[in-house]
Design a protein around this motif. Structure first.
Motif, PDB file in Angstrom:
ATOM      1  N   UNK A  14       0.835  -1.211   0.000  1.00 30.98           N
ATOM      2  CA  UNK A  14       0.000   0.000   0.000  1.00 30.98           C
ATOM      3  C   UNK A  14       0.868   1.258   0.000  1.00 30.98           C
ATOM      4  N   UNK A  15       1.936   1.265   0.800  1.00 29.74           N
ATOM      5  CA  UNK A  15       2.845   2.406   0.821  1.00 29.74           C
ATOM      6  C   UNK A  15       3.511   2.591  -0.530  1.00 29.74           C
ATOM      7  N   UNK A  16       3.913   1.490  -1.161  1.00 27.00           N
ATOM      8  CA  UNK A  16       4.542   1.566  -2.491  1.00 27.00           C
ATOM      9  C   UNK A  16       3.564   2.105  -3.531  1.00 27.00           C
ATOM     10  N   UNK A  17       2.318   1.643  -3.487  1.00 29.49           N
ATOM     11  CA  UNK A  17       1.323   2.093  -4.458  1.00 29.49           C
ATOM     12  C   UNK A  17       1.023   3.575  -4.292  1.00 29.49           C
ATOM     13  N   UNK A  18       0.915   4.040  -3.059  1.00 21.84           N
ATOM     14  CA  UNK A  18       0.663   5.463  -2.827  1.00 21.84           C
ATOM     15  C   UNK A  18       1.841   6.295  -3.321  1.00 21.84           C
ATOM     16  N   UNK A  19       3.058   5.849  -3.015  1.00 21.89           N
ATOM     17  CA  UNK A  19       4.248   6.591  -3.435  1.00 21.89           C
ATOM     18  C   UNK A  19       4.380   6.638  -4.949  1.00 21.89           C
ATOM     19  N   UNK A  20       4.202   5.498  -5.605  1.00 16.64           N
ATOM     20  CA  UNK A  20       4.334   5.448  -7.062  1.00 16.64           C
ATOM     21  C   UNK A  20       3.234   6.255  -7.746  1.00 16.64           C
TER      22      UNK A  20
END
Length: 280
Positions: A231-237
């Motif tokens: 989830x953190x990766x998806x938000x950042x990307x």
């Protein structure tokens, strides 16, 4: 609904809501950091986005309630069976109650966008209340369940109450990009974990999980942490992608504006020279 679809429907809703919140937050932040002096008013497109968000929340909530109530084995709006002296499908009624509060949030979102008489922050307050009610219902939702079932829903409460706390912060701390992106991350985690619960308790294929095995509960706990990382990766990307697109779009628009100004200046100079020639 006690099946995979009953977990997939809210999962889709929260995943979409998480990505929508991420995109909207970055667009708002980009506009605030790049707005021209003398143009403090927000563009009309942002107001349309708020209307869309409220309308979608109302529609999704209404659809969820209809599915929970009028599915084949649903309660069909019957709460109590007097013949058998028992409640009719209390799990479906709990899910309907959850959807109802998200519908209240949608109505509050529309009201806050449409009228300046509504106090600022009411929409975020109702969103926080909706998450709190969901967590409150799910806390008493797993009584008498197996170890794995209860553990999966207990982990869901982490994202639910985190989103409730983050939404409550937005009532008092407005336009804070960190708080908004934290909430978006919790929304995505919430949605993805709904899907994971569906795959664990109601697998579409393969063997069924042993819901009494402690090692399965340990793995599920680790899996929840993986969902948080994703989830953190998806938000950042998503933030990086939207920011990059806005930079490219704004850069091209500035180049066009500069080119138009240069052309107009050049035409004005040529016109002035022609007028001077005519006078001579």
């Amino acid at each position: 609904m006690a099946n995979f679809g009953g977990h997939a429907i809210p999962g889709v809703f929260f995943l979409l809501f998480g990505f929508w919140t991420t995109i909207k937050t970055i667009l708002h932040h980009y506009w605030r950091t790049h707005q021209q002096k003398g143009k403090p008013l927000m563009p009309p497109a942002f107001k349309k986005m708020e209307y869309f968000e409220g309308g979608f929340a109302v529609f999704a909530s209404f659809s969820g309630i209809m599915v929970e109530q009028f599915v084949v084995d649903g309660p069909h709006a019957h709460l109590y069976d007097t013949a058998n002296s028992s409640w009719v499908k209390p799990m479906n009624w709990q899910h309907s109650t959850m959807y109802m509060f998200y519908g209240i949030y949608g109505i509050a979102q529309l009201a806050c966008t449409a009228s300046s008489l509504v106090p600022i922050g009411v929409n975020k307050l109702t969103l926080s209340l909706a998450f709190f009610v969901e967590g409150f219902l799910f806390y008493f939702h797993v009584h008498g369940r197996t170890l794995l079932d209860a553990h999966c829903h207990s982990l869901l409460l982490v994202s639910v109450f985190s989103a409730a706390a983050g939404s409550m912060l937005e009532v008092f701390i407005r336009n804070n990009i960190i708080v908004k992106l934290f909430n978006a991350c919790m929304f995505i985690l919430h949605g993805s974990w709904f899907f994971q619960i569906g795959f664990i308790l109601y697998p579409l294929s393969g063997p069924k999980w042993d819901e009494t095995l402690h090692s399965n509960a340990m793995f599920v706990t680790m899996c929840f942490c993986w969902h948080l990382a994703v989830a953190m990766f998806l938000v950042t990307s998503t933030c990086c992608m939207v920011w990059f697109i806005m930079r490219r779009f704004s850069g091209r628009r500035r180049d066009i504006e500069i080119g138009m100004r240069s052309t107009s200046t050049k035409n004005g100079s040529q016109k002035a020279l022609l007028e001077e020639s005519d006078e001579e």
